[in-house]
Design a protein around this motif. Structure first.
Motif: not given
Length: 169
Positions: A123-128
């Motif tokens: 659920n990371r916004s950058v490089i999920p």
């Protein structure tokens, strides 16, 4: 005195390594041999692109192109390191990086000729999307353990991964 002893014991337990359910070692990425022509092509494309940017008076973009080409060349000669991957009861450990199951959405095992790859959606916004080479680990073993913690979701290999693989990365 007894309560402080319990706090110390708890702190020691938290810092202890937990036993992994699965563990394997693999290279960070597949090593590709690049010919001198590959580096010449990179240089020619970078110089022509930066000259075009200079003609249009976009000096910052020209600098960015040259910088990107130099960094790309340096990454191309870098050798992949052997990394230890672990699946524990708390989450995934990919080298020094730790991903608790609460931060992971789903996984998919992509079986390819060049080697099986575990794709994990976080659920990371950058490089999920996290890509993990399975090395000699059997995909069914990984699937059996991970399905207990996060759902398996059919996923195609991202186009960016295909392009980078075609370009030799």
């Amino acid at each position: 005195m007894q309560p402080s002893l319990l706090k110390t014991d708890l702190l020691q337990l938290q810092h202890m390594e937990e036993k992994p359910m699965l563990e394997w070692t693999a290279l960070e990425y597949e090593e590709k041999d690049r010919s001198v022509d590959w580096f010449w092509a990179l240089g020619i494309i970078a110089v022509c692109s930066s000259v075009a940017a200079i003609i249009y008076r976009n000096y910052l973009f020209a600098f960015f192109i040259i910088l990107a080409a130099v960094l790309l060349g340096l990454m191309a000669v870098r050798r992949p390191e052997s990394t230890t991957f672990k699946i524990t009861e708390k989450g995934l450990e990919l080298g020094r990086d730790k991903y608790p199951y609460e931060k992971l959405k789903s996984f998919h095992i992509l079986e390819k000729e060049s080697g099986d790859v575990l794709l994990v959606m976080s659920n990371r916004s950058v490089i999920p999307l996290i890509s993990v080479p399975l090395g000699d680990r059997l995909p069914d073993d990984v699937r059996t353990v991970l399905i207990k913690y996060i759902p398996e979701e059919e996923r195609a290999e991202p186009t960016a991964h295909k392009i980078m693989e075609y370009l030799g990365f």
